[in-house]
Scaffold this motif. Structure first.
Motif, PDB file in Angstrom:
ATOM      1  N   THR A  27       0.829  -1.215   0.000  1.00  0.00           N
ATOM      2  CA  THR A  27       0.000   0.000   0.000  1.00  0.00           C
ATOM      3  C   THR A  27       0.857   1.257   0.000  1.00  0.00           C
ATOM      4  O   THR A  27       1.933   1.303   0.608  1.00  0.00           O
ATOM      5  CB  THR A  27      -0.908   0.048   1.247  1.00  0.00           C
ATOM      6  OG1 THR A  27      -0.107  -0.188   2.413  1.00  0.00           O
ATOM      7  CG2 THR A  27      -2.007  -0.980   1.163  1.00  0.00           C
ATOM      8  N   LEU A  28       0.333   2.262  -0.677  1.00  0.00           N
ATOM      9  CA  LEU A  28       0.930   3.599  -0.652  1.00  0.00           C
ATOM     10  C   LEU A  28      -0.114   4.548  -0.084  1.00  0.00           C
ATOM     11  O   LEU A  28      -1.205   4.690  -0.651  1.00  0.00           O
ATOM     12  CB  LEU A  28       1.308   4.044  -2.075  1.00  0.00           C
ATOM     13  CG  LEU A  28       1.637   5.529  -2.226  1.00  0.00           C
ATOM     14  CD1 LEU A  28       2.918   5.913  -1.496  1.00  0.00           C
ATOM     15  CD2 LEU A  28       1.752   5.922  -3.703  1.00  0.00           C
ATOM     16  N   ALA A  29       0.236   5.184   1.052  1.00  0.00           N
ATOM     17  CA  ALA A  29      -0.665   6.196   1.608  1.00  0.00           C
ATOM     18  C   ALA A  29      -0.259   7.550   1.043  1.00  0.00           C
ATOM     19  O   ALA A  29       0.941   7.836   0.923  1.00  0.00           O
ATOM     20  CB  ALA A  29      -0.549   6.208   3.133  1.00  0.00           C
ATOM     21  N   VAL A  30      -1.221   8.371   0.661  1.00  0.00           N
ATOM     22  CA  VAL A  30      -0.921   9.768   0.372  1.00  0.00           C
ATOM     23  C   VAL A  30      -1.584  10.561   1.494  1.00  0.00           C
ATOM     24  O   VAL A  30      -2.655  10.195   1.955  1.00  0.00           O
ATOM     25  CB  VAL A  30      -1.436  10.214  -1.016  1.00  0.00           C
ATOM     26  CG1 VAL A  30      -0.652   9.528  -2.131  1.00  0.00           C
ATOM     27  CG2 VAL A  30      -2.924   9.966  -1.183  1.00  0.00           C
ATOM     28  N   ASP A  45       2.715   0.646   3.655  1.00  0.00           N
ATOM     29  CA  ASP A  45       4.103   0.290   3.348  1.00  0.00           C
ATOM     30  C   ASP A  45       4.913   1.506   2.938  1.00  0.00           C
ATOM     31  O   ASP A  45       6.093   1.605   3.231  1.00  0.00           O
ATOM     32  CB  ASP A  45       4.122  -0.753   2.222  1.00  0.00           C
ATOM     33  CG  ASP A  45       3.467  -2.041   2.663  1.00  0.00           C
ATOM     34  OD1 ASP A  45       3.994  -2.668   3.599  1.00  0.00           O
ATOM     35  OD2 ASP A  45       2.416  -2.402   2.117  1.00  0.00           O
ATOM     36  N   GLU A  46       4.274   2.423   2.201  1.00  0.00           N
ATOM     37  CA  GLU A  46       4.946   3.656   1.780  1.00  0.00           C
ATOM     38  C   GLU A  46       3.975   4.804   1.999  1.00  0.00           C
ATOM     39  O   GLU A  46       2.768   4.598   2.016  1.00  0.00           O
ATOM     40  CB  GLU A  46       5.272   3.620   0.279  1.00  0.00           C
ATOM     41  CG  GLU A  46       6.282   2.578  -0.142  1.00  0.00           C
ATOM     42  CD  GLU A  46       6.335   2.474  -1.676  1.00  0.00           C
ATOM     43  OE1 GLU A  46       6.404   3.531  -2.344  1.00  0.00           O
ATOM     44  OE2 GLU A  46       6.270   1.347  -2.174  1.00  0.00           O
ATOM     45  N   ALA A  47       4.534   6.017   2.103  1.00  0.00           N
ATOM     46  CA  ALA A  47       3.656   7.175   2.276  1.00  0.00           C
ATOM     47  C   ALA A  47       4.269   8.385   1.588  1.00  0.00           C
ATOM     48  O   ALA A  47       5.489   8.577   1.620  1.00  0.00           O
ATOM     49  CB  ALA A  47       3.443   7.456   3.759  1.00  0.00           C
ATOM     50  N   ILE A  48       3.432   9.164   0.918  1.00  0.00           N
ATOM     51  CA  ILE A  48       3.896  10.374   0.249  1.00  0.00           C
ATOM     52  C   ILE A  48       2.989  11.532   0.660  1.00  0.00           C
ATOM     53  O   ILE A  48       1.764  11.422   0.597  1.00  0.00           O
ATOM     54  CB  ILE A  48       3.848  10.216  -1.307  1.00  0.00           C
ATOM     55  CG1 ILE A  48       4.809   9.109  -1.766  1.00  0.00           C
ATOM     56  CG2 ILE A  48       4.190  11.542  -1.997  1.00  0.00           C
ATOM     57  CD1 ILE A  48       4.846   8.895  -3.284  1.00  0.00           C
ATOM     58  N   CYS A  49       3.611  12.633   1.087  1.00  0.00           N
ATOM     59  CA  CYS A  49       2.845  13.822   1.454  1.00  0.00           C
ATOM     60  C   CYS A  49       2.439  14.541   0.161  1.00  0.00           C
ATOM     61  O   CYS A  49       3.267  14.758  -0.718  1.00  0.00           O
ATOM     62  CB  CYS A  49       3.680  14.733   2.346  1.00  0.00           C
ATOM     63  SG  CYS A  49       2.789  16.203   2.860  1.00  0.00           S
ATOM     64  N   ILE A  50       1.149  14.888   0.061  1.00  0.00           N
ATOM     65  CA  ILE A  50       0.684  15.526  -1.180  1.00  0.00           C
ATOM     66  C   ILE A  50       0.240  16.966  -0.994  1.00  0.00           C
ATOM     67  O   ILE A  50      -0.317  17.555  -1.919  1.00  0.00           O
ATOM     68  CB  ILE A  50      -0.458  14.720  -1.851  1.00  0.00           C
ATOM     69  CG1 ILE A  50      -1.535  14.370  -0.819  1.00  0.00           C
ATOM     70  CG2 ILE A  50       0.077  13.481  -2.556  1.00  0.00           C
ATOM     71  CD1 ILE A  50      -2.831  13.903  -1.446  1.00  0.00           C
TER      72      ILE A  50
END
Ligand code: ADP
Ligand code: ADP
Ligand code: MG
Length: 452
Positions: A27-30, A45-50
């Motif tokens: 999973t990728l969280a934004v 599993d991964e996260a990106i600030c948007i």
């Protein structure tokens, strides 16, 4: 599917992370700057600030979400509910970027997203709809004429409406003219589309909706109903399945009508057909929600079917491994929406720091929430911070269990709807299964002291 981007926040983002984990999908969280501490960001599993806190600068920024999707090389995007979940343009952009949108085709979203077009479509397919204007009404004169011919009271609704907003009730010509203009202005402001339609306002109805699952191979099923009549300001507070009002015969007829409506929309994936049901048991199509619904867990606990996993499988092109005849409703489940709100002050949102948190557990209890002790609820988003679900073999046992779980639940530091839920769950009218959409207002006028 190997990796999914979750274009949402809060409890539904966490719910999707959990389903993916069990399926072995990454999973990728934004997330926005206000959600760094949120559980879904920590567990993905991964996260990106948007972007910054306001959703218009983050969770609604389609281009940033699609860039994150490209960057992390995901196969699909799950939109959850709210935000971009019912945005046909976004679904289309995903389609054209070769990223699967976990939901229906953009054409179905567009068709059902205009509530007047949706009514017209299902009416042509033979599904009963609430009597009203044929499509949107534009001039006051035309609108008054329609209202008169339907007969008061009537309700004026935004074609692009949602979340219980943009609805006005009128009881006569004079109030109608005023409400008509207010409704149009509000709709323009809230949804960027001022178009409204008029329909008969049904008194003391129930809100009963059917869960649909449809695959891309032509199979469409229903998973029974949810009774969501306990509402404040047209927003759901408590949902349960099965409905204490629905007989096996009514379920069969409404279930067939719901499938007809979904087929008319060429629907794929999970969706909900909402009906309003009058005191005599006549049912009328209200709208279709082309996404996962907040209250999906009650259906899961009654049928044993994981709706988020089914959504992912359907989007991957798999066939539904279910048969209508085999879907049974042998348990009772009930959900209370836990909102950070003060019911004693007209449900004003109550964000802030949770200094102590203890969630209930035990047999037949499920808590879907992204909050924890030490978590600060940001003020920028919806006030719903979790859902408490209780299930048992009968409605009475499920209600007893819900009362027990509500009594264990500790959320210190902010006001919540927990005390209100305890009072409602022990109210005789609710316990007898007699609550209509008029129930909460009546209950509050009867129990002004219950909310402190
Ligand atoms: P459900 O139908 O799943 O019970 P709600 O009506 O409670 O859902 O809405 C779910 C979420 O989506 C809420 O956060 C609500 O504010 C939001 N929402 C639904 N429709 C719209 C819309 N048209 N515009 C903005 N927000 C919406
Ligand atoms: P939304 O898109 O905001 O969810 P809905 O059309 O689903 O709007 O209506 C939300 C709620 O408003 C319903 O559950 C019901 O309580 C009330 N409502 C809507 N239309 C009618 C109607 N014609 N008569 C009586 N109540 C209505
Ligand atoms: Mg609705």
């Amino acid at each position: 599917m190997q990796k999914i981007l979750i274009a949402n926040r809060g409890e539904i983002a966490l719910r999707i992370v959990r389903a993916c984990r069990e399926l072995g999908i990454k999973t990728l969280a934004v997330y926005s700057e206000a959600d760094v501490e949120s559980l879904h960001v920590q567990l993905a599993d991964e996260a990106i600030c948007i972007g910054p806190a306001p959703s218009s600068d983050s969770y609604l920024k389609a281009d940033r979400i699609l860039s994150a999707a490209e960057l992390a090389d995901v196969d699909a995007i799950h939109p959850g509910y709210g935000f971009l979940s019912e945005n046909a343009d976004f679904a289309e952009q995903c389609e054209s970027c070769n990223i699967r949108f976990i939901g229906p085709k953009s054409s179905s979203i567009r068709m059902m997203g205009d509530k007047a077009v949706a009514k017209d479509t299902v009416k042509k397919a033979g599904v009963p709809v609430v009597e009203g204007s044929d499509g949107p009404v534009t001039t006051e004169a035309e609108a008054v004429k329609t209202a008169k011919s339907i007969g008061y009271p009537v309700i004026i609704k935004a074609v692009a409406g949602g979340g219980g907003r943009g609805m006005r009730i009128a009881h006569n010509d004079v109030s109608f003219a005023k409400e008509f203009h207010t409704a149009r202005n509000e709709a323009e402001k809230a949804f960027g589309n001022g178009a409204v339609y008029v329909e008969k306002y049904i008194q003391n109805p129930r809100h009963i909706e059917f869960q649909i699952l449809a695959d891309s191979h032509g199979k469409t099923l229903h998973l029974g109903e949810r009774d969501c009549s306990v509402q404040r300001r047209h927003q759901k507070l408590i949902e349960e399945a099965p409905s204490p009002f629905v007989t096996p015969d009514l379920r069969k007829r409404m279930g067939r009508a719901a499938i007809k409506a979904a087929v008319a929309a060429k629907y794929e994936n999970a969706g909900t057909i909402e009906f309003i049901v009058d005191e005599k048991g006549n049912y009328f199509f209200l709208e279709m929600n082309t996404r996962i619904q907040v209250e999906h867990p009650v259906t899961e606990e009654v049928t044993g079917i994981d709706l988020i996993k089914e959504q992912i499988r359907i989007a991957a092109g798999e066939k539904l491994n279910l048969e209508q005849k085999r879907i049974t409703f042998t348990r009772h489940a009930i959900e209370c929406r836990i909102n950070a709100e003060d019911p004693a002050r007209n449900f004003t949102p109550c964000p802030g720091l949770i200094d102590l948190y203890y969630a209930p557990g035990g047999h037949g209890v499920r808590v879907d929430s992204h909050v924890y002790g030490g978590y600060a609820i940001p003020p920028h988003y919806d006030s719903m911070i979790g859902k408490l679900i209780a299930y048992a073999s009968t409605r009475d046992l499920a209600l007893d269990r819900m009362y027990r779980a509500l009594s264990e639940y500790i959320i210190r530091g902010i006001k919540t709807t927990i005390p209100l839920h305890r009072a409602i769950v022990s109210d005789p009218i609710f316990r007898e299964g007699k609550a209509t959409t008029a129930f909460v207002a009546e209950f509050l006028s009867r129990n002004p002291g219950e909310l402190k």
